[in-house]
Scaffold this motif. Structure first.
Motif, mmCIF file in Angstrom:
data_model
loop_
_atom_site.group_PDB
_atom_site.id
_atom_site.type_symbol
_atom_site.label_atom_id
_atom_site.label_comp_id
_atom_site.label_asym_id
_atom_site.label_seq_id
_atom_site.Cartn_x
_atom_site.Cartn_y
_atom_site.Cartn_z
ATOM 1 N N THR A 1 0.828 -1.203 0.000
ATOM 2 C CA THR A 1 0.000 0.000 0.000
ATOM 3 C C THR A 1 0.860 1.249 0.000
ATOM 4 O O THR A 1 0.587 2.208 -0.731
ATOM 5 C CB THR A 1 -0.946 0.001 1.210
ATOM 6 N N ALA B 1 0.753 3.788 -3.176
ATOM 7 C CA ALA B 1 0.004 5.019 -2.890
ATOM 8 C C ALA B 1 0.505 6.192 -3.720
ATOM 9 O O ALA B 1 -0.277 7.065 -4.098
ATOM 10 C CB ALA B 1 0.082 5.348 -1.403
ATOM 11 N N THR C 1 -2.755 -2.467 -6.633
ATOM 12 C CA THR C 1 -2.206 -2.519 -5.277
ATOM 13 C C THR C 1 -2.262 -3.943 -4.742
ATOM 14 O O THR C 1 -1.300 -4.426 -4.130
ATOM 15 C CB THR C 1 -2.971 -1.561 -4.351
ATOM 16 N N GLN D 1 0.786 -6.296 -3.441
ATOM 17 C CA GLN D 1 0.750 -6.878 -2.096
ATOM 18 C C GLN D 1 0.942 -8.383 -2.137
ATOM 19 O O GLN D 1 1.721 -8.944 -1.356
ATOM 20 C CB GLN D 1 -0.585 -6.545 -1.417
#
Length: 93
Positions: free
Chosen positions: A52, A56, A65, A69
């Motif tokens: 994240t 971002a 995202t 992850q």
């Protein structure tokens, strides 16, 4: 104090996301990983936070995202599995 919201909601959400991201990361890594579920959750939470933070500044896309992850979780699972496997001693047959 709200039940299911605020601080406790954040903790529950982090555990849930960590479990999902960690489990998806384990599915990507080939072979059997000998690690407990709590370690998978910890790896998943760390991957979710780092993924994240990285994404971002680039995009607000949920799917991109999530891909980052899960990739980070797979790397984490692989590294931890290698470290745990390297410490095990096999008895001679």
């Amino acid at each position: 104090m709200e039940i299911g919201g605020g601080f406790f909601g954040t903790i529950i959400s982090a555990l849930f996301v960590g479990l999902i991201v960690g489990a998806l990361g384990r599915l990507i890594v080939p072979g059997k990983q000998d690690m407990p579920i709590w370690l998978t959750i910890v790896i998943g939470i760390a991957a979710a936070l780092v993924g994240t933070a990285i994404m971002a500044s680039f995009t607000s896309s949920f799917w991109l995202t999530l891909i980052v992850q899960v990739a980070l979780a797979a790397v984490g699972v692989y590294l931890i599995a290698m470290m745990r496997g390297g410490r095990r001693r096999h008895s001679p047959a």
